[in-house]
Write a protein that holds these residues in place. Structure first.
Motif, PDB file in Angstrom:
ATOM      1  N   UNK A  41       0.841  -1.201   0.000  1.00 61.01           N
ATOM      2  CA  UNK A  41       0.000   0.000   0.000  1.00 61.01           C
ATOM      3  C   UNK A  41       0.870   1.242   0.000  1.00 61.01           C
ATOM      4  N   UNK A  42       0.493   2.223  -0.806  1.00 58.62           N
ATOM      5  CA  UNK A  42       1.228   3.496  -0.854  1.00 58.62           C
ATOM      6  C   UNK A  42       0.275   4.636  -0.519  1.00 58.62           C
ATOM      7  N   UNK A  43       0.754   5.564   0.310  1.00 54.37           N
ATOM      8  CA  UNK A  43      -0.021   6.760   0.641  1.00 54.37           C
ATOM      9  C   UNK A  43       0.884   7.976   0.460  1.00 54.37           C
ATOM     10  N   UNK A  44       0.336   9.093   0.032  1.00 56.41           N
ATOM     11  CA  UNK A  44       1.169  10.295  -0.071  1.00 56.41           C
ATOM     12  C   UNK A  44       1.769  10.703   1.271  1.00 56.41           C
ATOM     13  N   UNK A  45       0.935  10.680   2.339  1.00 59.51           N
ATOM     14  CA  UNK A  45       1.424  11.087   3.659  1.00 59.51           C
ATOM     15  C   UNK A  45       1.014  10.046   4.687  1.00 59.51           C
ATOM     16  N   UNK A  46       1.982   9.569   5.457  1.00 59.51           N
ATOM     17  CA  UNK A  46       1.710   8.707   6.606  1.00 59.51           C
ATOM     18  C   UNK A  46       2.054   9.484   7.869  1.00 59.51           C
ATOM     19  N   UNK A  47       1.130   9.480   8.826  1.00 62.31           N
ATOM     20  CA  UNK A  47       1.332  10.189  10.090  1.00 62.31           C
ATOM     21  C   UNK A  47       1.427   9.159  11.195  1.00 62.31           C
TER      22      UNK A  47
ATOM     23  N   UNK B 104      10.940   2.519  10.433  1.00 59.72           N
ATOM     24  CA  UNK B 104      10.848   3.469   9.331  1.00 59.72           C
ATOM     25  C   UNK B 104      12.171   3.433   8.580  1.00 59.72           C
ATOM     26  N   UNK B 105      12.117   3.035   7.308  1.00 56.67           N
ATOM     27  CA  UNK B 105      13.305   3.004   6.457  1.00 56.67           C
ATOM     28  C   UNK B 105      13.361   4.280   5.636  1.00 56.67           C
ATOM     29  N   UNK B 106      14.464   5.001   5.759  1.00 54.84           N
ATOM     30  CA  UNK B 106      14.644   6.264   5.046  1.00 54.84           C
ATOM     31  C   UNK B 106      15.720   6.066   4.001  1.00 54.84           C
TER      32      UNK B 106
ATOM     33  N   UNK C  88      10.367   5.907  -2.237  1.00 54.83           N
ATOM     34  CA  UNK C  88       9.446   6.259  -1.149  1.00 54.83           C
ATOM     35  C   UNK C  88       9.942   5.759   0.205  1.00 54.83           C
ATOM     36  N   UNK C  89       9.467   6.385   1.243  1.00 56.95           N
ATOM     37  CA  UNK C  89       9.746   5.954   2.601  1.00 56.95           C
ATOM     38  C   UNK C  89       8.970   4.672   2.875  1.00 56.95           C
ATOM     39  N   UNK C  90       9.544   3.779   3.667  1.00 55.95           N
ATOM     40  CA  UNK C  90       8.911   2.478   3.919  1.00 55.95           C
ATOM     41  C   UNK C  90       8.718   2.294   5.425  1.00 55.95           C
TER      42      UNK C  90
ATOM     43  N   UNK D 205       5.214   9.050   0.562  1.00 61.44           N
ATOM     44  CA  UNK D 205       6.070  10.123   0.068  1.00 61.44           C
ATOM     45  C   UNK D 205       6.573  10.999   1.214  1.00 61.44           C
ATOM     46  N   UNK D 206       5.725  11.179   2.229  1.00 62.98           N
ATOM     47  CA  UNK D 206       6.067  11.985   3.400  1.00 62.98           C
ATOM     48  C   UNK D 206       5.669  11.208   4.645  1.00 62.98           C
ATOM     49  N   UNK D 207       6.450  11.361   5.705  1.00 60.27           N
ATOM     50  CA  UNK D 207       6.113  10.785   7.006  1.00 60.27           C
ATOM     51  C   UNK D 207       6.207  11.891   8.047  1.00 60.27           C
TER      52      UNK D 207
END
Length: 540
Positions: free
Chosen positions: A10-16, A142-144, A150-152, A169-171
């Protein structure tokens, strides 16, 4: 177990990461800007115990932007000011606060119960289909990556134990003082040399304690304390613990009585219900950096403020308000990625100032031993007579933001740029914030030409014309400018006497084809003005 390699991640633009007030505020704002966002929280429900109990009018203004000002008014009460007392309950000084509306459009200080506020925030989030909240989910890793991948994030469902992965894309790390996100980006907290253990007591009673309705600050170097009424039946006390004391020494109402007796001596034990007694360590800390690539720290993950001025939770909401529109602009390719550099540049100095203010207040009220106590007994009773001091104590305005890529301060405009614009009531009965919505705005006391208005309109902004004698007109004249550009977070970005320069200072920030929510909860698109004169509001 991990997700199969054959399944699509699953991919999301922003994960909080973190579904507290800061995380939910950021998600709501991003949804208003048309950005799909997923909030990951390790708890299935709102944490039930009260923590924050105060916010100011600037933060109330953020709640209004989220759409819950009316609901918050039902669960909050305006604070009446500050009373400084000694251990004998003698009043050393009192600073009354007008409970009417400020230039931000709301009471200067409000008391509330945090779990109730969080329930409002989460219920409101469900109105935005672009925002999702996934509870009972722990973020393990969190893998940067060092490249543009993308961030994973590696997740664990706490109810089933199943592991999964998502990319983003953003965390945003809104995961508190023990932030996993902060550790993942290699940031660390800088200790600002304040570390005190305090006892926090929440009690409910239908009895009338017959106390002054403001905050009581016990100025006692032996046992500093605070008392405040939170709601119709809710009360909060905070007392500094002595060296050998722990929360276990105050396990019963009988144990608490010596501390709270000055406020409850006429109330029977049967009429007092202890909601919570907890030990907290009040700290002052600031992260050395708030960003690594597209990973950002917000709230307690970035800063810890002692509670003496009630700004801890509010600082996180300010972070979200500052960052959300910048991420949205970059995500929609309206703004360059360099805009994101302004987040730490603007918010970290502001947070440092507020932490320092809290430290100074705490030390002034409690430090110095016997000498300090004697000095307070002599000095404090005369503070109310110091010219201008009363206004400073009760004024809720915070410092301006510093210059950045999206904030132009100069010696000539430092009195207006970086500050919040007034949230005045317009002649159509709508406040300025509601009129501007999620957009940039141009506030001008001189009518724009057709060409100037076309520039503003093409960039997705709205214009408010402040006619002679209006509050906005007086505000602009006071700072010797004709117009100002107001950002979506309501900070004045640029102000000038040159109208064309102001109009060219509006960045591209379009909201067309991006969904928002109407007052009845139905999704509808926001369309930009379609003619040069559209979007102009005259304020008489």
């Amino acid at each position: 177990m991990t997700r199969s390699n054959t399944s699509r991640t699953e991919h999301v633009p922003v994960a909080i990461v973190g579904g507290g007030p800061t995380g939910i505020t950021a998600a709501t704002l991003l949804a208003q800007y048309g950005v799909d966002t997923l909030v990951l929280d390790r708890w299935p429900q709102v944490y039930p115990q009260p923590r924050a109990v105060h916010l100011d009018d600037e933060v109330y203004r953020i709640l209004a932007r989220l759409g819950i000002a009316g609901e918050f008014a039902q669960i909050s009460r305006p604070a009446h000011g500050l009373r400084l007392i000694d251990r004998d309950m003698a009043v050393l000084a009192q600073f009354d606060r007008d409970t009417g509306l400020t230039r931000n459009g709301f009471p200067a200080a409000s008391m509330f119960d945090q779990p109730q506020l969080e329930e409002l925030l989460r219920a409101n989030l469900t109105r935005y289909p672009r925002a999702r909240l996934r509870g009972d989910t722990e973020v393990l890793h969190l893998a940067v990556p060092s490249d543009a991948r993308p961030l994973r994030l590696t997740l664990r469902d706490r109810s089933t134990g199943e592991h999964s992965e998502i990319t983003a894309d953003f965390v945003l790390g809104c995961d508190g003082a023990n932030s996993m996100v902060r550790s993942a980006i290699g940031a660390s907290m800088r200790n600002l040399k304040f570390d005190q253990r305090w006892l926090v007591i929440d009690i409910a009673t239908d009895a009338d304690l017959q106390q002054w309705e403001g905050v009581h600050q016990l100025c006692d170097s032996h046992r500093a304390g605070t008392y405040m009424r939170i709601g119709p039946t809710r009360y909060r006390w905070e007392f500094r613990l002595l060296d050998r004391e722990t929360v276990d020494d105050y396990a019963t109402l009988t144990d608490l009585r010596p501390l709270i007796a000055p406020w409850t001596r006429d109330v029977d034990d049967a009429d007092l219900r202890v909601i919570r007694v907890a030990e907290y360590t009040f700290r002052a800390q600031l992260a050395d950096r708030w960003r690594h690539g597209n990973v950002f720290l917000l709230g307690d993950a970035a800063h810890l403020t002692p509670p003496f001025i009630g700004q801890g939770m509010g600082a996180g909401l300010r972070d979200a308000m500052n960052l959300a529109w910048k991420i949205a602009g970059v995500h929609h390719r309206d703004l360059p990625p360099s805009v994101l550099d302004s987040y730490q540049a603007e918010r970290r100095p502001h947070s440092r100032h507020m932490i320092s203010l809290a430290l100074n207040v705490g030390r002034a009220m409690t430090a110095g031993g016997r000498i300090g106590a004697t000095a307070r007994s002599v000095v404090l009773p005369h503070l109310h007579a110091v010219p201008g001091l009363r206004a400073k104590v009760t004024d809720s305005r915070t410092p301006p933001l510093r210059s950045s890529a999206v904030l132009r301060r100069s010696p000539r405009t430092r009195g207006i740029a970086g500050h919040l614009c007034p949230n005045t009531l317009l002649d159509n009965g709508v406040r300025l914030d509601d009129q501007l919505g999620a957009r940039f705005g141009v506030i001008t006391r001189v009518a724009l030409t057709v060409a100037q208005q076309e520039i503003v309109t093409a960039r997705g902004a709205r214009t408010v014309h402040a006619t002679a004698g209006s509050e906005l007109d007086r505000w602009l004249r006071r700072h010797y400018v004709k117009a100002a550009v107001v950002r979506p977070d309501r900070t004045v970005m640029v102000a000038d006497r040159d109208l064309t320069a102001v109009c060219h200072g509006v960045p591209l920030f379009l909201l067309d084809h991006r969904p928002t929510v109407s007052s009845n909860g139905h999704t509808r698109p926001i369309s930009p003005p379609t003619s040069p004169s559209a979007g102009v509001v005259h304020h008489d």
